[in-house]
Each structure stands twice: as C-alpha cells, then as structure tokens.
Design a protein around this motif. Structure first.
Motif, PDB file in Angstrom:
ATOM      1  N   VAL A 102       0.930  -1.296  -0.010  1.00 15.30           N
ATOM      2  CA  VAL A 102       0.027   0.002  -0.079  1.00 15.30           C
ATOM      3  C   VAL A 102       0.859   1.205   0.048  1.00 15.30           C
ATOM      4  O   VAL A 102       0.544   2.294  -0.795  1.00 15.30           O
ATOM      5  CB  VAL A 102      -1.145   0.071   1.171  1.00 15.30           C
ATOM      6  CG1 VAL A 102      -0.421  -0.251   2.529  1.00 15.30           C
ATOM      7  CG2 VAL A 102      -1.844   1.232   1.190  1.00 15.30           C
ATOM      8  N   VAL A 106       0.978   4.444  -2.616  1.00 14.85           N
ATOM      9  CA  VAL A 106       0.981   5.877  -2.175  1.00 14.85           C
ATOM     10  C   VAL A 106       2.185   6.339  -3.107  1.00 14.85           C
ATOM     11  O   VAL A 106       2.060   7.669  -3.465  1.00 14.85           O
ATOM     12  CB  VAL A 106       1.205   6.069  -0.649  1.00 14.85           C
ATOM     13  CG1 VAL A 106       1.318   7.747  -0.366  1.00 14.85           C
ATOM     14  CG2 VAL A 106      -0.184   5.569  -0.020  1.00 14.85           C
ATOM     15  N   LEU A 109       1.318   6.817  -6.606  1.00  9.50           N
ATOM     16  CA  LEU A 109       0.531   7.984  -6.747  1.00  9.50           C
ATOM     17  C   LEU A 109       1.309   9.401  -6.727  1.00  9.50           C
ATOM     18  O   LEU A 109       0.869  10.306  -7.478  1.00  9.50           O
ATOM     19  CB  LEU A 109      -0.471   8.059  -5.609  1.00  9.50           C
ATOM     20  CG  LEU A 109      -1.801   7.066  -5.950  1.00  9.50           C
ATOM     21  CD1 LEU A 109      -2.911   7.327  -4.841  1.00  9.50           C
ATOM     22  CD2 LEU A 109      -2.484   7.855  -6.914  1.00  9.50           C
ATOM     23  N   PHE A 206      -1.925  -6.486  -4.584  1.00 15.97           N
ATOM     24  CA  PHE A 206      -3.299  -6.043  -4.324  1.00 15.97           C
ATOM     25  C   PHE A 206      -3.068  -4.884  -3.754  1.00 15.97           C
ATOM     26  O   PHE A 206      -3.661  -3.653  -4.209  1.00 15.97           O
ATOM     27  CB  PHE A 206      -3.891  -7.079  -3.012  1.00 15.97           C
ATOM     28  CG  PHE A 206      -5.079  -6.418  -2.303  1.00 15.97           C
ATOM     29  CD1 PHE A 206      -6.191  -6.483  -3.053  1.00 15.97           C
ATOM     30  CD2 PHE A 206      -4.906  -5.783  -1.242  1.00 15.97           C
ATOM     31  CE1 PHE A 206      -7.330  -5.839  -2.361  1.00 15.97           C
ATOM     32  CE2 PHE A 206      -6.091  -5.218  -0.781  1.00 15.97           C
ATOM     33  CZ  PHE A 206      -7.521  -5.280  -1.347  1.00 15.97           C
ATOM     34  N   ILE A 210      -4.818  -1.389  -5.786  1.00 19.69           N
ATOM     35  CA  ILE A 210      -5.938  -0.675  -5.445  1.00 19.69           C
ATOM     36  C   ILE A 210      -5.799   0.731  -4.998  1.00 19.69           C
ATOM     37  O   ILE A 210      -6.694   1.364  -5.146  1.00 19.69           O
ATOM     38  CB  ILE A 210      -6.708  -1.420  -4.054  1.00 19.69           C
ATOM     39  CG1 ILE A 210      -8.157  -1.162  -4.295  1.00 19.69           C
ATOM     40  CG2 ILE A 210      -6.085  -1.306  -2.827  1.00 19.69           C
ATOM     41  CD1 ILE A 210      -8.951  -2.070  -3.224  1.00 19.69           C
ATOM     42  N   THR A 211      -4.475   0.970  -4.459  1.00 12.41           N
ATOM     43  CA  THR A 211      -4.385   2.451  -3.841  1.00 12.41           C
ATOM     44  C   THR A 211      -3.953   3.072  -5.168  1.00 12.41           C
ATOM     45  O   THR A 211      -4.461   4.189  -5.517  1.00 12.41           O
ATOM     46  CB  THR A 211      -2.971   2.315  -3.134  1.00 12.41           C
ATOM     47  OG1 THR A 211      -3.126   1.325  -2.003  1.00 12.41           O
ATOM     48  CG2 THR A 211      -2.745   3.654  -2.605  1.00 12.41           C
ATOM     49  N   GLY A 214      -6.906   2.019  -8.528  1.00 10.46           N
ATOM     50  CA  GLY A 214      -8.348   1.830  -8.130  1.00 10.46           C
ATOM     51  C   GLY A 214      -8.934   0.415  -8.474  1.00 10.46           C
ATOM     52  O   GLY A 214      -8.363  -0.259  -8.575  1.00 10.46           O
TER      53      GLY A 214
END
Lengths: 267, 265
Positions: A102, A106, A109, A206, A210-211, A214
């Motif tokens: 995760v 981040v 992003l 995963f 998803i982070t 989406g």
C-alpha cells in the motif's frame, strides 16, 4: 552406536519443520474445505470472474515481460559492479520488495498521479492519466514484482563462470553476441526462476494496485481485488475466486518446477 | 483503500487469531463475577462504519467522562467488512453500521442483540478544491472525461449512491468502486478524481479540503445507522451502557447534529 545412526535428522529440526509445514498448508486446506463446490463452476464462469482472471493474467504477464526487458540488464550491471554507486543502487531497487504494497501505491501516486511529479507533467502535456487505467495496474505490478527478478538474476550473474564470456571475447565475439549466446543461456534457469517469482508476485498484487489504480471491474479489478470486493457481499464467491487464483498459481509452479528448483538452488 | 484501514484489518485479523485463548480465560472468570449493572468499567471495543470516524470519538469522550474507568477503542471500516469480522468471531463489544441491511446480516447470524437506530445520513457530491471539472450537479458526473469515485454497491454508501443516481436518472461510469466511503473522500481530497459521491457528513468532516454540491432532499437518498451490542461481547455491561448512551442521551444527538447527521426518528 554406528555411523549411520548419527546421520538421522535431529529432533530439534524436525519438530519446528513439521509445525512450519502445517502452518503453511492448513489455511490452504481450510480454503478448499469451505469452498462452495456445488456452485463453484457457475461462480468462476461468470463474466465478471472471467474478466478479473483475464485482466490478472494479461497484466501480470506484461509486467513480467517489462521486468525482464529492463530488469535483466540491470541485474547484469549490478553483478558486474559497472555502475558507480552499485551498492546504493542495489539497496534502492530492492526497497519495493520490502515496502508494504500500500505504501508502494502511495509512492506511485506521488510520482504518477495526475498531481504527481511525473504524472502531473504527463497529464498537463499529453493528457495521459495512469491511475484508474489498466496501464496503471501494469505499472503497479511491475514496481512491486521487478525486484524479485533483479535479485534472482543478479545472484546468477555473479555466480557463473566469467571465463566463458572471456573466451568468447578472445574468439572475436561482439558484446551483443556474448550476452545473447553465452550469458543468457548460462543463466537460463535463473531467468525462468526469477520470472516465475516476479510473475507470481505480480499476479497476487493487491495493495499497490487498489491504491494506485483503483478498483473497477474489467479495467483495474484484478483477481485479488475481485476477491476482496466479493468478501463484502458474498463469501462463497470470494472463496471460489481464491481457489481459482490458487489453482492458476500452483499449475504454473508445477509446470516450471524442474527449472524453478534448479534456478532457486543456484541463486 | 486507506493505509489505516489496512492496518486495522491486519490488527483485527491478529486479534481473531488469539481470540480462543483470551475467550477461554474470560469465560472461566465470568460465573464468579456478581451482576453489577451500574458498575461499568474496562475497555469497550466499538466496530463502527467509517463515516462515523470523526463523530464517534467525540461521543466516546463524553461517555468516558460519564463512566470513569471505561476506555472506548474503535475499529472503523466499511460496514460489511465489520459485520464479516464479527460473524467470524472478532472480539468486539458494539457494532454500529451505516445501513440497516448490513446490520441485519449480523442480526440474522445471531451475532448481535436487537439494534437501535441512532442517526441518519444522506449523500452529497464532493470535489477537490477549485472544482477542476466544474461539477454543478449530478448530471455533470456522466460527462465523458470526468473521473468519478463512488462506493461499491455492497457497502451502505454504494447502495445509497445507486439509489440517488437512479432517483435522478443519471448514469455514471465511475473509475473506481471503493469499499469504504472514506476512501472515496480520500481520492477526492488528493485530487485523484474530479468528484466523488459521499455522505453529507463526510463533506462536513473534510472542511476546506473539498468543495461540494448538495443534492436536494426530494431527490436524495438516505441511510439509517443502527447500533447494537455484540452477543458474547468481552465487556457486555459496558457494551450495553455505550449503546444506551448513544441511543438515549440528548447531548449525543446534539453532537451528531453538529457533525451533520440527521435524527432517524
């Protein structure tokens, strides 16, 4: 007492070893025991399950291919310590392997989001948007999985006998020929092992996905995301999809077993 | 999905693993303890819908003031995930979901006592500051090129979103289906999407970090929040006290109003 007796495996290794096996295998068996076998076929053949499986296979294979194309050369450069600051580079490229996925999401992003340092430029200049796209899924998977390929291959490049390469050079082979005809075939099993590890990691990705990308069916919802989403509404669907994913992974591992074992032992 | 949610899910999963040991100890001690309904103390673990993330700690602070010696701990998440955890035996005292259907899943599984409604919520459109896509209403969300985040239908905010879009005859192709309304809000605040459909209370909680468009009550969808004690709660008395406090204290309704929640009755 004789010599053969002394070779018997010590109890203090057998006990923990058996516990380790049980710990790793029991959840998988439990998953199979809880499976809704009557409706299994109908669940996994729904269009949404098929979409998720197709998306997972396509993205993980492309991610593995990208990792091979850029990761194998990097592994060679690291093994030969050609780049300045090899130790630092080696440490940096292995970081994604240690990061919680995760956090990788981040970070992606921050870099490739439409307000990110690279993504902002892409978006403002070309209108290219990476998050929420299938390309974004591939990006996330490559980021998280490539280190597995790099460390496997670097080990292989380090341990093999460089005299073969030297001999080829003295016989007049070009660097490209040496790499293609000598280096790559010699580390072949490790390439397969590294690619299998990399692919398995990409297939199971995963958190970063998803982070960063989406969760939308058919576009970014890979199998692990579909499992997670199904858990909120129907546990049976989640279990059936999990078993499908488990079956795909095991099938590939079995198919590659010989190569994988040799490669793993070598590196 | 948010980092905190992953951490919570992980810590709860760990808690589930150790439950049999803890449970056995508590069960052994229980019969000898005298019934003392007024004597409430110890930790109350509350699993609450993520849209309650801001208001519940305030209510809990007031509760702990009234019952010194108690300590309220929260596990915030998407309602179905919370129900799933409790149905799987998570050591939780109180459950508060963002919709009645999700609560019924726990009721039907025989995992919670009779629930009480205590709050109501409705939907709003949230945009990043500056409203880059120029959203003025629900119909703008169906424009091509507009990135929209919504909740998956399985979670209460997703069900309400589906209702509100249907009510307004708007068809939206979102870029992501989140399992937690706070993840939708997070994507809006981070300017990853042009708009998200969230609760009015989320818009209020985000303060200046989002701009918003309100949806008129006549064409809005609502969801009711029930709260219940968990059957076999590790701290049953405190659980009951907390539920009664949330449901029947006038000042709690005042706090809920201040955070944008409506009265459910």
């Amino acid at each position: 007492m004789n010599g053969r007796r002394a070779a018997a495996p010590p109890w203090f290794l057998i006990g923990p070893g058996v516990i380790a096996v049980a710990f790793l295998v029991v959840p998988l068996i439990a998953l199979l025991l809880q499976a809704p076998w009557e409706s299994f076929a109908s669940i996994i053949s729904t269009p949404s399950a098929m979409d998720a499986l197709r998306l997972s296979l396509v993205t993980s294979l492309i991610a593995t291919a990208i990792a091979a194309v850029i990761g194998i050369p990097l592994a060679w450069l690291l093994a030969r310590e050609i780049l300045p600051g090899t130790r630092l580079i080696r440490a940096l490229v292995i970081v994604p392997l240690l990061l919680p996925p995760v956090v990788s999401g981040v970070a992606l992003l921050a870099a490739f989001g439409r307000r990110g340092s690279v993504g902002g430029f892409l978006f403002d200049t070309f209108g290219i948007q990476l998050p929420f796209t299938t390309t974004g899924v591939i990006l996330a998977e490559t980021f998280v999985a490539m280190p597995f390929l790099i460390i496997t291959l670097e080990g292989a490049f380090r341990s093999f006998d460089r005299r073969f390469e030297d001999a080829a050079v003295t016989l007049g082979a070009s660097p490209w020929t040496v790499f293609r005809r000598i280096t790559i075939p010699l580390v072949g099993p490790s390439i397969i092992a590294g690619a299998a590890l990399c692919w398995a990691r990409a297939l199971g990705e995963f958190g970063a996905t998803i982070t960063f990308a989406g969760n939308f069916p058919g576009v970014t919802q890979t199998m692990p995301l579909a499992v997670y989403t199904a858990l909120e509404s129907d546990r049976d669907i989640a279990i059936a999809l999990s078993i499908l994913l488990l079956a795909v992974s095991v099938a590939v591992l079995v198919a590659l077993r010989g190569n994988y074992m040799r490669g793993a032992a070598r590196s | 999905m948010s980092v905190s949610r992953v951490l919570l899910a992980w810590s709860l999963a760990t808690a589930i693993t150790v439950t049999p040991l803890v449970g056995a100890g508590a069960a052994g001690a229980a019969p000898g303890r005298p019934a003392a309904p007024q004597q409430v103390s110890g930790t109350v673990t509350v699993s609450a819908a993520s849209s309650l993330t801001d208001v519940f700690p305030v209510i809990a602070a007031a509760f702990m003031k009234k019952y010194p010696g108690t300590n309220v701990k929260f596990n915030f998440g998407g309602s179905p995930a919370l129900v799933e955890q409790i149905n799987a035996g998570a050591p939780v005292d109180v459950l508060a979901t963002a919709s009645e259907p999700t609560m019924w899943k726990a009721v039907n599984a025989g995992r919670v006592n009779a629930p009480f409604p205590f709050a109501k919520n409705s939907m709003a459109i949230a945009m990043p500051p500056g409203n880059p896509a120029g959203i003025t209403g629900l119909s703008d969300l169906s424009r091509p090129g507009v990135l929209v985040a919504v909740c998956a239908v399985a979670v209460p905010c997703g069900a309400a979103t589906r209702d509100v879009l249907k009510l307004n005859s708007v068809v939206v192709k979102p870029v992501t289906l989140e399992l937690d309304v706070r993840d939708v809000l997070g994507r809006v605040m981070a300017d990853e999407v042009d708009a998200g459909i969230v609760y009015v209370t989320d818009v209020k909680a985000a303060g200046g970090k989002v701009t918003s468009v309100t949806i008129p009550p006549a064409s809005n969808a609502t969801t009711t929040y029930p709260i219940a004690t968990v059957i076999g709660a590790p701290n049953a008395e405190a659980a009951r006290a907390f539920v009664m406090y949330v449901r029947f204290t006038t000042s709690v309704q005042g706090i809920l109003r201040a955070y944008g929640f409506a009265r459910p009755w």
